[in-house]
Design an enzyme around this catalytic site. Structure first.
Site, short mmCIF file in Angstrom:
data_model
loop_
_atom_site.label_atom_id
_atom_site.label_comp_id
_atom_site.label_asym_id
_atom_site.label_seq_id
_atom_site.Cartn_x
_atom_site.Cartn_y
_atom_site.Cartn_z
N HIS A 62 0.86 -1.19 0.00
CA HIS A 62 0.00 0.00 0.00
C HIS A 62 0.90 1.24 0.00
O HIS A 62 0.74 2.10 -0.84
CB HIS A 62 -0.96 -0.01 1.20
CG HIS A 62 -1.91 1.16 1.22
ND1 HIS A 62 -3.05 1.20 1.98
CD2 HIS A 62 -1.89 2.36 0.57
CE1 HIS A 62 -3.70 2.36 1.78
NE2 HIS A 62 -3.01 3.08 0.95
N GLU A 116 0.50 7.89 -3.74
CA GLU A 116 1.39 7.52 -2.63
C GLU A 116 2.65 8.40 -2.61
O GLU A 116 3.09 8.84 -1.56
CB GLU A 116 1.76 6.03 -2.71
CG GLU A 116 0.58 5.10 -2.44
CD GLU A 116 -0.03 5.28 -1.06
OE1 GLU A 116 0.69 5.37 -0.06
OE2 GLU A 116 -1.28 5.36 -0.96
N HIS A 120 2.67 10.91 0.51
CA HIS A 120 3.62 10.43 1.53
C HIS A 120 5.09 10.58 1.11
O HIS A 120 5.92 11.04 1.89
CB HIS A 120 3.34 8.96 1.85
CG HIS A 120 1.96 8.71 2.38
ND1 HIS A 120 1.59 9.05 3.66
CD2 HIS A 120 0.84 8.16 1.82
CE1 HIS A 120 0.31 8.71 3.87
NE2 HIS A 120 -0.16 8.17 2.77
P1 5GP Z 1 -7.63 5.15 6.74
O1 5GP Z 1 -8.55 6.25 7.14
O2 5GP Z 1 -8.11 4.28 5.63
O3 5GP Z 1 -6.96 4.44 7.87
O4 5GP Z 1 -6.39 5.93 6.08
C1 5GP Z 1 -6.54 6.69 4.95
C2 5GP Z 1 -5.18 7.15 4.52
O5 5GP Z 1 -4.63 8.06 5.49
C3 5GP Z 1 -4.12 6.05 4.44
O6 5GP Z 1 -4.16 5.35 3.27
C4 5GP Z 1 -2.87 6.86 4.57
O7 5GP Z 1 -2.58 7.52 3.38
C5 5GP Z 1 -3.24 7.84 5.60
N1 5GP Z 1 -2.96 7.35 6.96
C6 5GP Z 1 -3.83 6.77 7.84
N2 5GP Z 1 -3.24 6.51 9.01
C7 5GP Z 1 -1.96 6.92 8.87
C8 5GP Z 1 -0.84 6.94 9.75
O8 5GP Z 1 -0.88 6.51 10.91
N3 5GP Z 1 0.31 7.45 9.26
C9 5GP Z 1 0.41 7.94 8.01
N4 5GP Z 1 1.58 8.43 7.62
N5 5GP Z 1 -0.61 7.96 7.17
C10 5GP Z 1 -1.79 7.45 7.58
P1 5GP Z 2 -4.16 6.49 1.18
O1 5GP Z 2 -4.41 7.96 1.27
O2 5GP Z 2 -5.22 5.65 1.73
O3 5GP Z 2 -2.75 6.03 1.14
O4 5GP Z 2 -4.44 6.25 -0.38
C1 5GP Z 2 -5.41 5.46 -0.85
C2 5GP Z 2 -5.81 6.09 -2.18
O5 5GP Z 2 -5.28 5.33 -3.23
C3 5GP Z 2 -7.30 6.13 -2.31
O6 5GP Z 2 -7.63 7.29 -3.04
C4 5GP Z 2 -7.58 4.92 -3.14
O7 5GP Z 2 -8.71 5.05 -3.94
C5 5GP Z 2 -6.34 4.80 -3.99
N1 5GP Z 2 -6.03 3.41 -4.30
C6 5GP Z 2 -5.80 2.96 -5.55
N2 5GP Z 2 -5.56 1.64 -5.51
C7 5GP Z 2 -5.62 1.26 -4.22
C8 5GP Z 2 -5.45 0.02 -3.57
O8 5GP Z 2 -5.19 -1.03 -4.15
N3 5GP Z 2 -5.57 0.02 -2.22
C9 5GP Z 2 -5.87 1.15 -1.52
N4 5GP Z 2 -5.96 1.06 -0.18
N5 5GP Z 2 -6.03 2.34 -2.11
C10 5GP Z 2 -5.91 2.39 -3.45
#
Ligand code: 5GP
Ligand code: 5GP
Length: 228
Positions: A62, A116, A120
């Site tokens: 991820h 990504e 990040h």
């Molecule tokens: P979710 O709400 O699905 O846990 O996270 C959404 C997105 O927020 C993640 O895919 C990631 O990009 C970011 N994110 C969530 N939790 C963390 C964290 O603890 N650290 C970092 N660096 N990013 C996070």
């Molecule tokens: P995060 O902010 O959670 O790191 O990023 C997730 C973002 O990448 C979301 O916008 C999601 O739609 C997109 N995305 C594309 N492919 C994937 C996948 O395979 N897994 C996840 N968790 N997110 C994906």
């Protein structure tokens, strides 16, 4: 005139010191891998296979996320350094295999990789350029071999239920470090193994014990490991 000049020089020196000594970019990285079966059968989302075909039955990357020890994290740190696929052209085959996108609509991966890097990766520019960032992350996937660690302990992606403790122990045995397991729910409401978090030091070179675990995504004591 001269004093104005030396005042400016002093200011510059102070600013440089602040950057080098005081402001900490970030404290460590989360390296996050996802189980495709749990992304695809979740109650919240359906999935779309990449345009390049159904991914391997394996964990996929991820991301590699800079983080602070207090649990917060920087994001979108440099809009001046957008994702540029030409910088990682030698890695694309490896990326398609190990960092497949499952979001809809189907794509070849660039949208996910670009998200990504920009959200990040740009916050880790003090240690990685784009090529290093992706290459290092791909290397971590090979190094950690999660599925192999689980299978060795008799934990298979077959839709059965396993104890969370056994899953963590198996990953700790295989990687040398305690993981954080994030669960989601399948369409019947069962808690299932969705993402595995391991931690990397802030120079991006070695796995470490996580300084802090993320909030949310809690698992029950027994969780399902769905097939894919
Ligand atoms: P979710 O709400 O699905 O846990 O996270 C959404 C997105 O927020 C993640 O895919 C990631 O990009 C970011 N994110 C969530 N939790 C963390 C964290 O603890 N650290 C970092 N660096 N990013 C996070
Ligand atoms: P995060 O902010 O959670 O790191 O990023 C997730 C973002 O990448 C979301 O916008 C999601 O739609 C997109 N995305 C594309 N492919 C994937 C996948 O395979 N897994 C996840 N968790 N997110 C994906």
């Amino acid at each position: 005139m001269e004093s104005k000049f030396s005042f400016l020089i002093n200011l510059l020196v102070l600013q440089c010191l602040a950057v080098v000594c005081v402001s900490q970019d970030f404290d460590f990285f989360y390296f996050v891998q996802q189980w495709p079966g749990s992304y695809c059968d979740s109650a919240k989302s359906s999935c779309c296979y990449p345009t390049t075909g159904k991914p391997a039955v394996d964990f996929g990357i991820h991301g590699l996320w800079p983080n602070y020890n207090d649990g917060s994290y920087p994001q979108n740190c440099d809009s001046g350094n957008p994702f540029d696929e030409s910088k990682i052209s030698d890695l694309i085959g490896n990326m398609r295999k190990n960092w497949p996108t499952l979001a809809c609509p189907s794509g070849s991966g660039e949208t996910f990789w670009s998200h990504e890097w920009e959200k990040h990766g740009t916050c880790s520019e003090s240690v990685f350029d784009q090529h290093n960032y992706f290459e290092t992350t791909l290397g971590l996937k090979q190094q950690t071999k999660l599925l192999q660690a689980l299978k060795t302990a008799g934990i298979n992606p077959d839709g059965s239920t396993y104890s969370l403790e056994n899953i963590k122990d198996a990953i700790k045995e295989g990687t040398g470090h305690t993981p954080w397991i994030e669960c989601n729910r399948d369409s019947s409401g069962n808690s299932q193994l969705y993402q595995v978090y391991l931690c990397l030091d802030n120079s991006g070179s070695i796995l470490i014990e996580c300084p802090v675990f993320p909030r949310g995504g809690k698992c029950g004591p027994e969780i399902e490991f769905p097939s894919f």
